[in-house]
Structure formats: C-alpha cells, structure tokens
Design a protein around this motif. Structure first.
Motif, PDB file in Angstrom:
ATOM      1  N   ARG A 197      -5.089  -4.980   9.178  1.00  0.00           N
ATOM      2  CA  ARG A 197      -6.184  -4.627   8.266  1.00  0.00           C
ATOM      3  C   ARG A 197      -5.848  -3.357   7.489  1.00  0.00           C
ATOM      4  N   LEU A 198      -5.300  -2.369   8.177  1.00  0.00           N
ATOM      5  CA  LEU A 198      -4.948  -1.110   7.513  1.00  0.00           C
ATOM      6  C   LEU A 198      -3.888  -1.326   6.439  1.00  0.00           C
ATOM      7  N   MET A 199      -2.915  -2.179   6.728  1.00  0.00           N
ATOM      8  CA  MET A 199      -1.878  -2.453   5.737  1.00  0.00           C
ATOM      9  C   MET A 199      -2.454  -3.156   4.520  1.00  0.00           C
ATOM     10  N   ASP A 200      -3.341  -4.133   4.737  1.00  0.00           N
ATOM     11  CA  ASP A 200      -3.953  -4.835   3.613  1.00  0.00           C
ATOM     12  C   ASP A 200      -4.751  -3.868   2.742  1.00  0.00           C
ATOM     13  N   GLU A 201      -5.539  -3.005   3.368  1.00  0.00           N
ATOM     14  CA  GLU A 201      -6.333  -2.022   2.611  1.00  0.00           C
ATOM     15  C   GLU A 201      -5.427  -1.032   1.899  1.00  0.00           C
ATOM     16  N   HIS A 202      -4.351  -0.640   2.557  1.00  0.00           N
ATOM     17  CA  HIS A 202      -3.378   0.298   1.971  1.00  0.00           C
ATOM     18  C   HIS A 202      -2.751  -0.284   0.710  1.00  0.00           C
ATOM     19  N   LEU A 203      -2.329  -1.544   0.778  1.00  0.00           N
ATOM     20  CA  LEU A 203      -1.704  -2.195  -0.375  1.00  0.00           C
ATOM     21  C   LEU A 203      -2.721  -2.415  -1.494  1.00  0.00           C
ATOM     22  N   LYS A 204      -3.946  -2.755  -1.139  1.00  0.00           N
ATOM     23  CA  LYS A 204      -4.988  -2.968  -2.149  1.00  0.00           C
ATOM     24  C   LYS A 204      -5.254  -1.682  -2.922  1.00  0.00           C
ATOM     25  N   ARG A 205      -5.388  -0.570  -2.208  1.00  0.00           N
ATOM     26  CA  ARG A 205      -5.619   0.711  -2.881  1.00  0.00           C
ATOM     27  C   ARG A 205      -4.411   1.123  -3.706  1.00  0.00           C
ATOM     28  N   GLY A 206      -3.218   0.841  -3.176  1.00  0.00           N
ATOM     29  CA  GLY A 206      -2.005   1.171  -3.915  1.00  0.00           C
ATOM     30  C   GLY A 206      -1.921   0.416  -5.230  1.00  0.00           C
ATOM     31  N   GLU A 207      -2.268  -0.866  -5.202  1.00  0.00           N
ATOM     32  CA  GLU A 207      -2.242  -1.664  -6.425  1.00  0.00           C
ATOM     33  C   GLU A 207      -3.237  -1.118  -7.450  1.00  0.00           C
ATOM     34  N   GLN A 208      -4.437  -0.772  -7.006  1.00  0.00           N
ATOM     35  CA  GLN A 208      -5.453  -0.238  -7.923  1.00  0.00           C
ATOM     36  C   GLN A 208      -4.982   1.062  -8.565  1.00  0.00           C
ATOM     37  N   ALA A 209      -4.375   1.947  -7.763  1.00  0.00           N
ATOM     38  CA  ALA A 209      -3.902   3.232  -8.289  1.00  0.00           C
ATOM     39  C   ALA A 209      -2.771   3.038  -9.285  1.00  0.00           C
ATOM     40  N   ILE A 210      -1.850   2.140  -8.964  1.00  0.00           N
ATOM     41  CA  ILE A 210      -0.702   1.912  -9.838  1.00  0.00           C
ATOM     42  C   ILE A 210      -1.122   1.229 -11.132  1.00  0.00           C
ATOM     43  N   MET A 211      -2.022   0.264 -11.050  1.00  0.00           N
ATOM     44  CA  MET A 211      -2.490  -0.403 -12.261  1.00  0.00           C
ATOM     45  C   MET A 211      -3.175   0.592 -13.194  1.00  0.00           C
ATOM     46  N   GLN A 212      -3.982   1.462 -12.623  1.00  0.00           N
ATOM     47  CA  GLN A 212      -4.664   2.467 -13.442  1.00  0.00           C
ATOM     48  C   GLN A 212      -3.665   3.403 -14.100  1.00  0.00           C
ATOM     49  N   ALA A 213      -2.643   3.812 -13.323  1.00  0.00           N
ATOM     50  CA  ALA A 213      -1.636   4.721 -13.867  1.00  0.00           C
ATOM     51  C   ALA A 213      -0.852   4.070 -14.993  1.00  0.00           C
ATOM     52  N   VAL A 214      -0.440   2.819 -14.801  1.00  0.00           N
ATOM     53  CA  VAL A 214       0.345   2.120 -15.812  1.00  0.00           C
ATOM     54  C   VAL A 214      -0.453   1.936 -17.096  1.00  0.00           C
ATOM     55  N   LEU A 215      -1.726   1.635 -16.977  1.00  0.00           N
ATOM     56  CA  LEU A 215      -2.565   1.423 -18.159  1.00  0.00           C
ATOM     57  C   LEU A 215      -2.786   2.707 -18.950  1.00  0.00           C
ATOM     58  N   GLU A 216      -2.516   3.842 -18.334  1.00  0.00           N
ATOM     59  CA  GLU A 216      -2.679   5.125 -19.016  1.00  0.00           C
ATOM     60  C   GLU A 216      -1.380   5.606 -19.671  1.00  0.00           C
ATOM     61  N   LEU A 217      -0.387   4.715 -19.760  1.00  0.00           N
ATOM     62  CA  LEU A 217       0.910   5.099 -20.313  1.00  0.00           C
ATOM     63  C   LEU A 217       1.286   4.264 -21.537  1.00  0.00           C
TER      64      LEU A 217
END
Length: 226
Positions: A197-217
C-alpha cells in the motif's frame, strides 16, 4: 585498504553524458552526434560510440541511424505509461520482498532513504536521483524475480531525468526520504500488505508531482511534450 577499481573511459563517457541528460543540460529533443560529443566531452570516438549505444538502450537517447541521435523527449504519454507499469508491479514486489531482506540489502535501503539534497546543488539532486533509483531496484531484486527486477530497473532508470525535474520545480527537500523510511520499516517487519500500500501511494504521489513539474516547463519541453 583495497585499491579503487579503475573506471574505463567508456564508463566515464557514459556517466558524464548521462548526468548531463538527467540534468537537462542536454535538452530533450536535441540532436547529438558523435563528432559534437567527441569535441564537447574530450573523449575518443570509441568511448562516445559506446556511451551512445548504452544511452539508447536505457531510453535516454534515440538512434536515427545515419542522422545521428537525439536526446529522448519527455512526454506526458510516456510518464503515464511508465507509472502505470510501475504501479502494477512494484506494490506486489514489495509484498514479495517483505521479511526477505538480508542485512546488506536492509542497510543499503536505509542508506538510500536517508539521502538528502540541496535544491541549489545540481550534483546533489542528481545523486539523489541515483539513490532513488537504487532504492527501488534493491526492493525489486529482494522480491526474488529477476525478470521483473530488470524491468523495474529499466523503468526506474528512465525516471531519473523526470525525478530531477520534479526536484527542481516544486518538490520539497526530503520528499521521498520520509516515504522511503516508512517503506523500509514495513519491509523489515515483514508487513507485506502495508508495504504494498505504501509503495502504491508513494508512486501515485510521485506521478502527480512529476506531472505538475513537467507541465510547468513549456520553454524546456514545448516540443517534447505529447
């Protein structure tokens, strides 16, 4: 004290160019030829050719035959597909790895989870990306399925560049460290369901952070996002 292992010129060329791709000093979509790389990095043609071959194998460069290579683009589709694959596999690998960590692996995971970085230091952020890659690879190997472990290592290698981008644009210092430490604790205690469960939540948050960062570039990635 054992003598340090000498690093070959091939390996040096690969690592230096790879770090510049991760840090986007070599921008996504940029054409890179053997001639230019040989002049820019002061390595021989054989070392540069070897580096390009390995970069293409890891998905960081695209081979266009006689036209040379380009730095692989960062695409929204690619990020989504990569995270989809990781979220299908890595939680289950955590479940399998729980309670199976030897002392050496546990120590290495704890070392990776304690890694930190200064957002003003490119070198530290790249090293942190490497630590994150090693963390996920170690867990995959501990699960005992070599084929899946190799796949996760490839996916994690591909993420190093976008992980760096995420650190530069918006992700707080130590973001992964806290989650990694929690994961290590669950794995050490043999709590497979919790670790999954922790890994799934970790990857989900990571994807959200990376998508937001990429869209700001848009200036960096306007021709690469798709």
């Amino acid at each position: 004290m054992a003598p340090k292992k000498k690093v070959s010129l091939n390996a040096q060329a690969f690592e230096i160019i790879k770090r510049d791709i991760i840090a986007c000093r070599l921008r996504p979509g940029t054409t890179i030829t053997e001639v230019w790389l040989t002049e820019h990095y002061a390595f021989g043609k054989a070392a540069i050719r070897h580096a390009l071959t390995r970069l293409a194998q890891q998905g960081l460069a695209v081979n266009h035959g006689r036209l040379g290579y380009t730095v692989a683009p960062i695409t929204l589709k690619g990020i989504r597909e990569s995270y989809q694959a990781r979220r299908l596999l890595e939680p289950e690998l955590c479940r399998l790895a729980a309670g199976r960590l030897d002392k050496e692996t546990l120590s290495a995971l704890q070392e990776c989870s304690q890694a930190t970085y200064d957002r003003h230091s490119t070198a530290e952020m790249i090293d942190y990306s490497y630590a994150n890659h090693r963390f996920h690879s170690l867990i995959a190997r501990a699960a005992g399925n070599q084929r899946l472990a190799r796949l996760i290592e490839e996916l994690s290698e591909d993420h190093m560049r976008i992980a760096y981008v995420s650190m530069v644009y918006g992700q707080s210092d130590g973001y992964w460290s806290e989650e990694h430490a929690e994961l290590v604790s669950a794995l050490e205690k043999g709590q497979g369901d919790i670790a999954a469960r922790l890994m799934d939540e970790h990857l989900k948050r990571g994807e959200q952070a990376i998508m937001q960062a990429v869209l700001e570039l848009p200036d960096l990635l306007e021709t690469a996002i798709g």
